[in-house]
Design a protein around this motif. Structure first.
Motif, PDB file in Angstrom:
ATOM      1  N   GLN A 217       0.783  -1.396  -0.226  1.00 11.13           N
ATOM      2  CA  GLN A 217       0.266  -0.054   0.583  1.00 11.13           C
ATOM      3  C   GLN A 217       0.666   0.975  -0.228  1.00 11.13           C
ATOM      4  O   GLN A 217       1.285   1.059   1.071  1.00 11.13           O
ATOM      5  CB  GLN A 217      -1.000  -0.256   1.367  1.00 11.13           C
ATOM      6  N   LEU A 218       0.762   1.633  -0.472  1.00 10.35           N
ATOM      7  CA  LEU A 218       1.278   3.257  -1.193  1.00 10.35           C
ATOM      8  C   LEU A 218       0.582   4.399  -0.044  1.00 10.35           C
ATOM      9  O   LEU A 218      -0.632   4.557  -0.216  1.00 10.35           O
ATOM     10  CB  LEU A 218       1.625   3.528  -2.335  1.00 10.35           C
ATOM     11  N   ALA A 219       1.141   5.303   0.549  1.00 13.90           N
ATOM     12  CA  ALA A 219       0.778   5.731   1.932  1.00 13.90           C
ATOM     13  C   ALA A 219       1.254   7.722   1.120  1.00 13.90           C
ATOM     14  O   ALA A 219       2.510   7.500   0.934  1.00 13.90           O
ATOM     15  CB  ALA A 219       1.267   5.991   3.097  1.00 13.90           C
ATOM     16  N   HIS A 220       0.244   8.100   1.207  1.00 13.44           N
ATOM     17  CA  HIS A 220       0.257  10.005   0.972  1.00 13.44           C
ATOM     18  C   HIS A 220      -1.164  10.245   1.535  1.00 13.44           C
ATOM     19  O   HIS A 220      -1.618  11.274   0.204  1.00 13.44           O
ATOM     20  CB  HIS A 220       0.940   9.820  -0.973  1.00 13.44           C
ATOM     21  N   PRO A 221      -1.101  10.866   2.935  1.00  9.86           N
ATOM     22  CA  PRO A 221      -1.960  11.512   3.099  1.00  9.86           C
ATOM     23  C   PRO A 221      -1.855  12.526   2.861  1.00  9.86           C
ATOM     24  O   PRO A 221      -0.910  13.434   2.636  1.00  9.86           O
ATOM     25  CB  PRO A 221      -2.065  10.917   4.358  1.00  9.86           C
ATOM     26  N   MET A 222      -3.100  13.144   2.660  1.00  4.22           N
ATOM     27  CA  MET A 222      -3.200  15.036   2.524  1.00  4.22           C
ATOM     28  C   MET A 222      -2.385  15.874   3.945  1.00  4.22           C
ATOM     29  O   MET A 222      -2.254  15.272   4.985  1.00  4.22           O
ATOM     30  CB  MET A 222      -4.327  16.330   2.743  1.00  4.22           C
ATOM     31  N   PRO A 223      -1.656  16.322   3.905  1.00  2.00           N
ATOM     32  CA  PRO A 223      -0.822  17.318   4.681  1.00  2.00           C
ATOM     33  C   PRO A 223      -1.979  17.853   6.002  1.00  2.00           C
ATOM     34  O   PRO A 223      -2.530  18.736   5.576  1.00  2.00           O
ATOM     35  CB  PRO A 223       0.248  18.352   4.432  1.00  2.00           C
ATOM     36  N   ASP A 231      -8.936  16.534   6.937  1.00  2.00           N
ATOM     37  CA  ASP A 231      -9.020  15.270   5.448  1.00  2.00           C
ATOM     38  C   ASP A 231      -7.784  14.359   5.846  1.00  2.00           C
ATOM     39  O   ASP A 231      -7.609  13.484   5.490  1.00  2.00           O
ATOM     40  CB  ASP A 231      -8.532  15.992   4.279  1.00  2.00           C
ATOM     41  N   TRP A 232      -6.588  15.412   6.927  1.00  3.04           N
ATOM     42  CA  TRP A 232      -5.438  14.414   7.208  1.00  3.04           C
ATOM     43  C   TRP A 232      -5.729  12.846   8.323  1.00  3.04           C
ATOM     44  O   TRP A 232      -5.556  12.371   7.768  1.00  3.04           O
ATOM     45  CB  TRP A 232      -4.236  16.023   7.962  1.00  3.04           C
ATOM     46  N   ARG A 233      -6.270  13.403   8.540  1.00  2.00           N
ATOM     47  CA  ARG A 233      -7.023  12.491  10.196  1.00  2.00           C
ATOM     48  C   ARG A 233      -7.912  11.576   9.045  1.00  2.00           C
ATOM     49  O   ARG A 233      -7.893  10.098   9.395  1.00  2.00           O
ATOM     50  CB  ARG A 233      -8.013  13.309  10.893  1.00  2.00           C
ATOM     51  N   GLY A 234      -9.063  11.490   7.975  1.00  2.00           N
ATOM     52  CA  GLY A 234      -9.447  10.528   7.425  1.00  2.00           C
ATOM     53  C   GLY A 234      -8.252  10.281   6.753  1.00  2.00           C
ATOM     54  O   GLY A 234      -8.888   8.540   6.221  1.00  2.00           O
ATOM     55  N   ASP A 235      -7.762  10.242   5.930  1.00  2.00           N
ATOM     56  CA  ASP A 235      -6.365   9.464   4.977  1.00  2.00           C
ATOM     57  C   ASP A 235      -6.248   8.450   5.987  1.00  2.00           C
ATOM     58  O   ASP A 235      -6.193   7.556   5.970  1.00  2.00           O
ATOM     59  CB  ASP A 235      -5.190  10.216   3.965  1.00  2.00           C
ATOM     60  N   LEU A 236      -5.206   8.850   7.096  1.00  2.00           N
ATOM     61  CA  LEU A 236      -4.559   8.545   7.559  1.00  2.00           C
ATOM     62  C   LEU A 236      -5.229   7.380   8.387  1.00  2.00           C
ATOM     63  O   LEU A 236      -5.166   6.084   8.649  1.00  2.00           O
ATOM     64  CB  LEU A 236      -3.884   9.150   9.291  1.00  2.00           C
ATOM     65  N   ASN A 258       3.173  12.346   5.678  1.00  2.00           N
ATOM     66  CA  ASN A 258       2.554  13.609   6.500  1.00  2.00           C
ATOM     67  C   ASN A 258       2.264  13.776   8.087  1.00  2.00           C
ATOM     68  O   ASN A 258       1.443  14.285   8.492  1.00  2.00           O
ATOM     69  CB  ASN A 258       1.618  14.366   5.256  1.00  2.00           C
ATOM     70  N   ALA A 259       3.202  12.875   8.546  1.00  4.27           N
ATOM     71  CA  ALA A 259       3.126  12.336  10.064  1.00  4.27           C
ATOM     72  C   ALA A 259       4.158  11.662  10.821  1.00  4.27           C
ATOM     73  O   ALA A 259       5.144  11.393   9.809  1.00  4.27           O
ATOM     74  CB  ALA A 259       2.121  11.268  10.191  1.00  4.27           C
ATOM     75  N   ALA A 264      -0.738  10.786  17.196  1.00  2.00           N
ATOM     76  CA  ALA A 264      -1.495   9.654  18.017  1.00  2.00           C
ATOM     77  C   ALA A 264      -2.227   8.709  16.441  1.00  2.00           C
ATOM     78  O   ALA A 264      -2.659   7.560  16.231  1.00  2.00           O
ATOM     79  CB  ALA A 264      -2.568  10.279  18.222  1.00  2.00           C
ATOM     80  N   ALA A 265      -2.241   9.945  15.341  1.00  2.00           N
ATOM     81  CA  ALA A 265      -3.162   9.108  13.769  1.00  2.00           C
ATOM     82  C   ALA A 265      -2.796   7.857  13.355  1.00  2.00           C
ATOM     83  O   ALA A 265      -2.648   7.196  12.510  1.00  2.00           O
ATOM     84  CB  ALA A 265      -3.624  10.189  13.110  1.00  2.00           C
TER      85      ALA A 265
END
Length: 339
Positions: A217-223, A231-236, A258-259, A264-265
């Protein structure tokens, strides 16, 4: 009223002498102000929450909050302000606990027989600016799996034309403009798998490594910039759910999260998927990957390779690529027969 002396003159005014208490109070106030932000941030870390802006942004820089807390302690000591000094010591101790060096996993007993050794590279190309540098790195390092973020159309075309299909015959590419484009390149056979829905491309796949199916799985959540923390929390959270669904098999999650480990997320994702941070296991848990323009040790580590218990980590290196604000991360893993 001024008093006249016997000879009819008035005494000269002496120099003003400040009362010692004023300077001491000033030092205590200064120390207290310095401690407000570190206290709020380390309290969130201890409470296992990211809270609200500006705390998610400040949590990324948790180690650097030792500086204002240390200055606060030095400011409180001369005035013998014991309460403020104790406050500073508590903040320093708690922050130090969270940023202490981690034990590495390099000397642990292998979880089972080694069935394959593979190199994994993740790189954020900053809108494709580092495409040429990535192509050179692939030719030099020859990793088996490559996770590419911020690869727009021109980048995707360059990877298609300049990276030999003989070297990377298997690919999963999300073609999109700007930061939304991404790709997984592999020397191992890939089967398409559902990715994670987001504004930024986060494809998934299953790789056949030495006859073992490895979930990718490639990860690239919103900053987590102000106004986009939700949006960042939702992506994570979606990455967390994806990792949890693959927790019963060998898994790799890699990219620009971006974490940091102080969010915590991010820790929720690790727990849900039974994942470990490869750089942490290799003893490089605080090596900064962003912004690459700052000299080390300044910056934060937001680029990660996360691995399931099926993998052991042999090494982790951060590579400087021209024309991107991220350092690439290259890890050497061993896949073990443990299931």
């Amino acid at each position: 009223m001024d008093q006249e002396t016997r000879d009819g003159t008035y005494p000269e005014a002496g120099p003003y002498t400040a009362r010692p208490g004023r300077g001491r109070r000033g030092g205590a106030v200064f120390a207290g102000l310095l401690l407000v932000v570190p206290t709020a941030v380390v309290a969130c870390r201890a409470a296992d929450t990211d809270a609200v802006t500006p705390l998610p942004q400040l949590l990324a820089f948790l180690p650097w909050l030792l500086v204002p807390a240390g200055v606060a302690l030095l400011s409180a000591l001369p005035g013998r302000r014991r309460l403020v000094a104790a406050w500073a010591v508590a903040v320093l101790a708690l922050t130090g606990w969270f940023v202490r060096p981690y034990d590495t996993g390099l000397t642990e007993d292998p979880p089972g027989p080694v069935v394959a050794r593979l190199d994994v590279l993740t790189a954020n190309l900053e809108f494709g600016g580092a495409t040429d540098a990535l192509v050179s790195a692939l030719a030099r390092e020859r990793p088996g799996l490559v996770f590419v973020q911020e690869c727009p159309a021109a980048c995707a075309e360059a990877l298609a034309s300049e990276v030999s299909r003989a070297d990377y015959p298997y690919r999963r590419v999300v073609e999109a403009d700007g930061a939304a484009g991404s790709a997984i390149l592999s020397r191992y056979p890939l089967t398409p798998a559902p990715g994670v829905r987001s504004v930024l491309g986060m494809p998934g796949a299953v790789a056949d490594v030495a006859g073992r199916r490895v979930d990718l799985q490639l990860a690239h959540p919103m900053p987590p910039v102000p106004g986009a923390v939700a949006d960042w929390r939702g992506d994570l959270a979606r990455l967390r759910d994806r990792a949890a669904a693959a927790a019963d098999r060998p898994s790799l999650v890699a990219g620009d999260f971006n974490a940091t480990q102080d969010h915590a997320a991010f820790r929720d994702l690790l727990r849900a998927g039974g994942l470990r941070d490869a750089a942490r296991l290799a003893g490089a848990s605080r090596t900064p990957s962003w912004p690459a323009g700052l000299p080390r040790p300044f910056g934060v580590q937001i680029d990660h390779v996360l691995v399931s218990e099926d993998f052991s980590v042999r090494s982790a290196r951060f590579l400087d690529l021209a024309h991107t604000d991220h350092r690439a991360l290259l890890v050497t893993l061993e896949l073990h027969d443990v299931r």
